[in-house]
Design an enzyme around this catalytic site. Structure first.
Site, PDB file in Angstrom:
ATOM      1  N   HIS A  98      94.183  46.034 -22.498  1.00 32.80           N
ATOM      2  CA  HIS A  98      93.546  44.809 -23.372  1.00 32.80           C
ATOM      3  C   HIS A  98      94.407  44.966 -24.656  1.00 32.80           C
ATOM      4  CE1 HIS A  98      91.013  42.363 -25.797  1.00 32.80           C
ATOM      5  NE2 HIS A  98      90.634  41.878 -24.458  1.00 32.80           N
ATOM      6  N   GLU A 147      96.598  36.997 -21.569  1.00 32.17           N
ATOM      7  CA  GLU A 147      95.690  36.809 -22.916  1.00 32.17           C
ATOM      8  C   GLU A 147      96.617  36.883 -24.166  1.00 32.17           C
ATOM      9  OE1 GLU A 147      91.160  38.330 -21.948  1.00 32.17           O
ATOM     10  OE2 GLU A 147      92.479  39.682 -23.070  1.00 32.17           O
TER      11      GLU A 147
HETATM   12  P1  PGA Z   1      87.337  35.813 -26.097  1.00 29.36           P
HETATM   13  O1  PGA Z   1      87.966  37.034 -25.596  1.00 29.36           O
HETATM   14  O2  PGA Z   1      86.964  34.942 -24.800  1.00 29.36           O
HETATM   15  O3  PGA Z   1      86.360  36.094 -27.016  1.00 29.36           O
HETATM   16  O4  PGA Z   1      88.537  35.051 -26.698  1.00 29.36           O
HETATM   17  C1  PGA Z   1      88.629  37.465 -24.538  1.00 29.36           C
HETATM   18  C2  PGA Z   1      89.054  38.982 -24.160  1.00 29.36           C
HETATM   19  O5  PGA Z   1      89.254  39.474 -24.988  1.00 29.36           O
HETATM   20  O6  PGA Z   1      89.036  39.219 -23.020  1.00 29.36           O
END
Ligand code: PGA
Length: 220
Positions: A98, A147
């Protein structure tokens, strides 16, 4: 039908009582959710995995658990680390790489590769996060989550056209499911879940309240 994978990433939020309230609320509203077309996954922090496992069993919920991270080492003298076989007692899925791990814990590709190896040895389903279409994807990864850092927790999700382009590029070198994550909320989820190649979503902020998570899950 290929089910969409929807993962609630609780990050470093929630205590025992919060997790209990969330699961009780989810259980009370599970009939609002079409379970034929989705896999629901909760990713709590380590200390809540045991409780969540017990509650999911107690309420007989069609919900899986996922760890947010895993040690790059196996069992041994690694203070503070939680290894893949320990996680395996609670769940069969783990998030690796992540953005917040890369940024705040300085996790390099080398460390992430070791995490993937450890998770693989323990037959974990690996959800590997990438920030763009060119980042390394170690072999053994089952699911990739795209992401973009500018979209995480900002309220500014990436636009669907760009996401589709990135998915297409990722799809050229990765054959598993590809998810999107970054500022998904109940009022924008419909624009994202139907993106071509989108196999699911990784949801942070909007997964913290049972109400908004259920609102997201009940929209398709
Ligand atoms: P968010 O986070 O939906 O708060 O943008 C997503 C993530 O970091 O997995």
């Amino acid at each position: 039908m290929d089910k969409k994978l929807i993962i609630a990433n609780w990050k470093s939020y929630k205590n025992i009582s919060d997790a209990n309230d969330f699961i009780v609320a989810l259980s009370g509203n599970i009939n609002k959710i079409n379970l034929e077309n989705k896999e629901i996954v909760l990713a709590p922090s380590f200390q809540l995995l045991h409780l969540c496992k017990n509650l999911i069993e107690k309420y007989n919920l069609p919900v899986q658990l996922c760890a947010q991270d895993v040690s790059p080492f196996g069992e041994g003298a690694y203070t503070g680390a939680v290894n893949a076989s320990q996680i395996k007692e609670f769940c069969d899925m783990v998030i690796i790489g992540h953005s917040e791990r890369r940024e705040f814990f300085n996790e390099s590709d080398e460390v992430l590769n070791k995490k993937v190896e450890e998770a693989k040895k323990n037959n974990q389903r690996i959800v590997y996060c990438v920030q763009n279409e060119i980042q390394n994807i170690p072999s053994g990864v089952d699911v990739v989550a795209f992401e973009p850092p500018t979209a995480i927790g900002t309220g500014n999700p990436d636009n669907p056209e760009h996401i589709e382009k990135v998915f297409t590029q990722l799809g050229k070198r990765f054959s598993g499911k590809i998810l999107y994550g970054g500022s998904i909320e109940s009022d924008n989820v419909r624009d994202y879940i139907h993106i071509n190649l989108c196999a699911g979503l990784l949801i942070g902020g909007a997964s913290l309240e049972a109400k908004s998570f259920i609102e997201i899950l009940s929209q398709w």
